[in-house]
Write an enzyme that holds these catalytic residues in place. Structure first.
Site, PDB file in Angstrom:
ATOM      1  N   SER A  62     -10.475  -9.632   8.145  1.00 44.09           N
ATOM      2  CA  SER A  62     -10.100  -8.797   7.001  1.00 44.09           C
ATOM      3  C   SER A  62      -9.996  -7.312   7.333  1.00 44.09           C
ATOM      4  O   SER A  62      -9.558  -6.528   6.484  1.00 44.09           O
ATOM      5  CB  SER A  62     -11.079  -9.003   5.845  1.00 44.09           C
ATOM      6  OG  SER A  62     -10.850 -10.257   5.239  1.00 44.09           O
ATOM      7  N   LYS A  65      -6.579  -5.864   6.732  1.00 43.38           N
ATOM      8  CA  LYS A  65      -6.092  -5.402   5.427  1.00 43.38           C
ATOM      9  C   LYS A  65      -5.796  -3.905   5.393  1.00 43.38           C
ATOM     10  O   LYS A  65      -4.843  -3.466   4.755  1.00 43.38           O
ATOM     11  CB  LYS A  65      -7.102  -5.778   4.335  1.00 43.38           C
ATOM     12  CG  LYS A  65      -7.181  -7.267   4.046  1.00 43.38           C
ATOM     13  CD  LYS A  65      -8.242  -7.584   3.010  1.00 43.38           C
ATOM     14  CE  LYS A  65      -8.170  -9.027   2.528  1.00 43.38           C
ATOM     15  NZ  LYS A  65      -8.476 -10.017   3.570  1.00 43.38           N
ATOM     16  N   TYR A 180     -11.729 -10.713  -4.799  1.00 41.78           N
ATOM     17  CA  TYR A 180     -11.258 -10.602  -3.417  1.00 41.78           C
ATOM     18  C   TYR A 180     -10.349 -11.772  -3.083  1.00 41.78           C
ATOM     19  O   TYR A 180     -10.674 -12.924  -3.371  1.00 41.78           O
ATOM     20  CB  TYR A 180     -12.469 -10.580  -2.485  1.00 41.78           C
ATOM     21  CG  TYR A 180     -12.167 -10.170  -1.072  1.00 41.78           C
ATOM     22  CD1 TYR A 180     -11.443  -9.019  -0.806  1.00 41.78           C
ATOM     23  CD2 TYR A 180     -12.630 -10.922  -0.008  1.00 41.78           C
ATOM     24  CE1 TYR A 180     -11.181  -8.626   0.493  1.00 41.78           C
ATOM     25  CE2 TYR A 180     -12.385 -10.537   1.297  1.00 41.78           C
ATOM     26  CZ  TYR A 180     -11.657  -9.400   1.549  1.00 41.78           C
ATOM     27  OH  TYR A 180     -11.397  -9.017   2.837  1.00 41.78           O
TER      28      TYR A 180
END
Length: 415
Positions: A62, A65, A180
């Protein structure tokens, strides 16, 4: 006897297999302070010494991102994308999505999803801030239950085409809450469609090129130089719980023959798919800290640090962080920490003494990687490991100590 230094403590932890190995890098805005260090093992396979190299590559998960968010904001600067437009004009897959509201008992006592039509627009801003209603089926119990009605077992190791694997009902009307999810994957595909260039090549030309970085790729099996430096994955003895936390927090770390995420993805997944060196990832963090306009205009960077959430969205975000097993996965924030979300990352709204100042952007990656940009203190950093699964308490303990150590060392440099 002299007190044990931070690095000696980390070395002891690695020797005792509390943690497998770390790469740590931090630096300030003006170039007066810089720290880089690799400690421990690149791999625990066969119990043989295998020191962690400073330029080790890792599955960044992640942490991808933030990079995708930068790509999105570059497209916004060029007028190719707009933050508050309906994304379905570019992503027809997200048009007329249903909202999963409940389950009822169907034939033979099986779950039957109860769906209603979404009446609100999904915007690019929603995708960047996790307010679209999209989640992760592999992490969310409600979507796991939904997938069971389809006969699908969610997995991080994506074996279906990503646009199919990341498509499921919304959990709420867009903009109502914070959850999320896979929004940044879809945002990355918007970049591809708006520019006509796949995300791998777009990153290389527009982000990594200006920063002089060559260690990043969505496709490590196609990039031998990246794959050859890839740290192996480890796990703590005893396995993990349903929350992804270690069942035995004090167990030793051991080698695991599982990359967790596919090295052979068919598409660039902007939410979780990048592999690369933390040492190079830091170059992006420092560029944003300095606001040097290598990848984004000054005003755009300022916008990324602005709070984006409504009170209702903040409440749902804070409710997630109130779950200890979830909080530990998101940098283990002290109880009562006020949070918001910027354009692409979490945002701290109050000082965390000895660690971060209010206004800090931060996030983490699944196999225990944490990064932050503290503009008030003028310091940014990243600490990375390859330890399954997220929020490992031993890793988090040393990540917090590292953050405090960098804060102290930076303070000394300023004197």
């Amino acid at each position: 006897m002299a007190a044990e230094t931070f690095e000696q403590r980390v070395e002891r932890a690695c020797n005792d297999l509390e943690i497998p190995g770390l790469v740590m890098v931090a630096g300030d805005r003006d170039g007066k302070f810089y720290y880089e260090k690799a400690i421990g093992n690149r791999s625990l396979k066969d119990g043989k010494p295998d020191p962690m190299p400073l330029d080790a590559t890792m599955w960044l998960a992640s942490c991808t991102k933030l990079i995708t968010s930068v790509a999105v904001m570059q497209c916004v600067e060029k007028g190719l994308l707009k933050l508050d437009d309906d994304v379905s004009t570019i992503l027809p897959e997200l048009k007329d999505m249903d909202v999963l509201v409940d389950f009822e008992t169907g034939p033979h006592g099986k779950d039957k999803p109860v769906l209603k039509k979404n009446t609100k627009t999904v915007t690019l801003r929603n995708l960047l801030t996790h307010t679209s209603g999209l989640s992760y089926d592999v992490f969310n119990p409600v979507l796991m239950r939904y997938r069971a009605t389809q006969g699908i077992q969610p997995s991080l190791y994506v074996t279906r085409p990503p646009k199919e694997a990341f498509h499921f009902p919304l959990l709420f009307q867009p903009g109502e809450q914070w959850e999320y999810g896979v929004g940044l994957d879809w945002a990355g595909w918007m970049v591809e469609r708006a520019t006509g260039v796949n995300l791998e090549e777009y990153f290389k030309k527009n982000i990594w090129g200006p920063l002089g970085v060559k260690s990043m790729s969505f496709y490590p099996n196609k990039n031998p130089a990246i794959k050859s430096k890839l740290a192996d994955m480890s796990i703590r003895e005893g396995g993990i719980t349903m929350f992804g936390n270690p069942a035995e927090p004090n167990g030793k770390t051991i080698y695991i023959d599982d990359n967790i995420y596919s090295l052979d993805m068919t598409e660039s997944t902007g939410g979780s798919g990048l592999f690369g060196a933390p040492l190079d990832y830091f170059k992006l963090l420092q560029s944003l800290l300095r606001n040097d306009e290598k990848v984004l205009k000054k005003g755009t960077v300022d916008d990324m640090f602005k709070p984006q959430l409504s009170p209702a969205q903040i409440s749902s975000f804070e409710a997630k962080l109130a779950i200890p097993e979830v909080n530990v996965q998101m940098s283990d924030l002290p109880a009562g920490t006020k949070v918001d979300y910027g354009l692409g990352a979490g945002l701290i709204k109050n000082d965390i003494p000895g660690r971060w100042k209010a206004g800090t952007l931060f996030w983490s990656g699944y196999p225990n990687l944490h990064w932050y940009i503290d503009r008030e203190s003028g310091i940014a950093g990243m600490i990375g490991s390859q330890l399954h699964a997220p929020g490992d308490p031993k890793f988090v303990e040393y990540a917090k100590l590292w953050g405090e150590e960098m804060f102290r060392q930076r303070g000394k440099e300023k004197l």
